[in-house]
Scaffold this motif. Sequence first.
Motif, mmCIF file in Angstrom:
data_model
loop_
_atom_site.group_PDB
_atom_site.id
_atom_site.type_symbol
_atom_site.label_atom_id
_atom_site.label_comp_id
_atom_site.label_asym_id
_atom_site.label_seq_id
_atom_site.Cartn_x
_atom_site.Cartn_y
_atom_site.Cartn_z
ATOM 1 N N LEU A 11 2.454 1.765 -3.212
ATOM 2 C CA LEU A 11 1.331 2.176 -4.318
ATOM 3 C C LEU A 11 1.014 3.715 -4.128
ATOM 4 O O LEU A 11 0.749 4.247 -4.988
ATOM 5 N N GLU A 12 0.817 4.029 -2.978
ATOM 6 C CA GLU A 12 0.804 5.322 -2.678
ATOM 7 C C GLU A 12 1.829 6.531 -3.299
ATOM 8 O O GLU A 12 1.537 7.763 -3.842
ATOM 9 N N LEU A 72 0.917 -1.216 0.014
ATOM 10 C CA LEU A 72 0.070 -0.013 0.055
ATOM 11 C C LEU A 72 0.909 1.343 0.216
ATOM 12 O O LEU A 72 0.608 2.309 -0.646
ATOM 13 N N ASN A 129 -8.110 -1.839 -0.286
ATOM 14 C CA ASN A 129 -8.839 -1.387 0.925
ATOM 15 C C ASN A 129 -10.012 -2.003 0.921
ATOM 16 O O ASN A 129 -10.380 -2.183 1.950
ATOM 17 N N LEU A 160 -10.784 7.448 -1.187
ATOM 18 C CA LEU A 160 -9.896 7.084 -2.403
ATOM 19 C C LEU A 160 -10.962 7.481 -3.715
ATOM 20 O O LEU A 160 -10.450 8.191 -4.598
ATOM 21 N N LEU A 200 -5.377 1.004 -4.929
ATOM 22 C CA LEU A 200 -5.457 1.141 -3.602
ATOM 23 C C LEU A 200 -6.927 1.049 -3.296
ATOM 24 O O LEU A 200 -7.312 0.746 -2.513
#
Length: 594
Positions: free
Chosen positions: A391-392, A388, A411, A423, A407
């Motif tokens: 990816l951010e 995660l 989640n 998101l 993402l």
Amino acid sequence: MIDQKSIAVLPFVNMSSNIENEYFCDGLTEEIINALAKIKQLSVTSRTSSFYFKNKIVTAKEIRENLKVATFIEGSVRVSKHKMRITVQMIDTLEDFHFWSETFDRNPENVFEIQDEISLFIAEKLREHIGHLEIKEKLVAPVDVAVDVYREYLKGRYYIMKLDYKNSIKGINILKEVINKSPNFSNPYLDINLAYVNMGTMGILPSNEAYEKAQPYLLKALELDPNSSRSQLNLAWIECWQNWNLKKAYNHANKALEIQPADDIYLTISNFLTVEGKLDAALNYLDKALQLDPYAAINHHYKGFLYYLKEDYKTAIPHLKKALDLDPKLLFPPIYIGICLLMSGQSNEALTYFSSLEGVSVKDLTKLGGETMCYAKLNETEKCNDGLRELETYLKTELLDKAFMFLILVNALLGNNKKVIDLITQAYDKRLPLILLLNPSPILKPVKNHKRFKDIILKAIPDNLNYKQKKSYKQILLDTSEIKKYSKELEQIMIDYKLYLNPDLSLKDLASYIELPANYVSQLLNLGFQKNFSEYINTFRINEFKERVLLEENKGLTIMAVAYDSGFNSKTVFNTFFKKIEGITPNTYLKSNS
């Protein structure tokens, strides 16, 4: 059963040593395909599937089995300085015989006249062989550009149709030179637009960047030629994916379909139906796209994607793998092969699949995003959190589309519903196209009843099927204007799909094509056509029989054999309906028309 009014045009063979003539051969093939596709009653295999057989030696039987056509064209081109010799032959795929061959010796400078002449000649010969076709006086419109400029245009298109970054850029640069020489020639603008849109759609370029680069060329093409099929199709894409206006998108797509039916138009309408959540109707249109272009990797991918959305993961995977077999560079199938494994309870197999991906899939976050989804499902918290965080880091890069998508999905698998909505809100504010495909996603089921999610989806897609208030069906189901509207739609569907050839067709099947409840369709048939379901469908079958039974190729068949080919599955029903509609027996009809 193969439609007798179906044809494929295989790539013409370059018999000259000069590579420049390769561009002309491909261009001539494409132009003939496009010209024949303008004949409404004719089903013409699209470019991708025809070109699948380029430089391959194939038999008539292989063409029949793979392209599902009754006839195909093959030819060759030999060019010298002052002379062009084009040889064309037409082959019947069932009997495997050449029923005509023709040689055209022409001046290479008369390229547009040559394209029209050959297209018309093929159409006329086809009509002689298979029965009546409505053929216009001209099938190829003349283009007001010099021949050498047109050849450069064909060269540019040759490269962009290779669909990879390097060749697309090379083709774009050639087409820009063509524009400099002939600024009022609309085709190169459309093709540059197509090249950028393809790269954006395939993930080769960030979608926003690709669409931004494409738009000026499309606007200029529309200024020069607003009524072409390709212009209307591009407008449909813009209205859906950029403007989020499905009503206008459908209008443009349907106009494109009226001008010239093609697989990419059926695929586009299938996309729009998917956005609305109308997955059964989307599959119907996608099947029509596959019928016209069975070797287009994107068509097979999309069929797999639709089955994924329907949560039929076992059916989805073979279609996705077929897409990769046809085009190993296609970016989308690996994502959904892995997700299908994951969602069907094979988390370890999915992790193995994503971990083994190499090459282009690594660059577009498929491997990282897929592995992180698997770690979420397998409760490997530390590895999932690492994924995660990584990816951010891509949210401020050109890969933000894919980063947001993964993402959101990760989640959702973790049950972090508030984070999912946050998101999605950010993606909506950035107007990322992925918003339009969140509605039917099976992974997002846990948040679909969340008020904020509903609000976002309804703002993006006001006509969204899942969140609109369901219609309360009236006692009087359809009013006069609706009957007129749906009657026209139904007639077009019957022409496009020839549903009546299916002997097991039911009222419910028919209703799925027009997106109405079966009760509504029953009323539509009664009030719009003054027929019940059997009368309506069997009228089409009788007309099909009358056309088929008089064809030379069917002279050796019995009357019932032709009736069965026309969609009937009962001798009694056939004879009864024929007498009722025609007032005479089938035997009497055949004798009076022999």
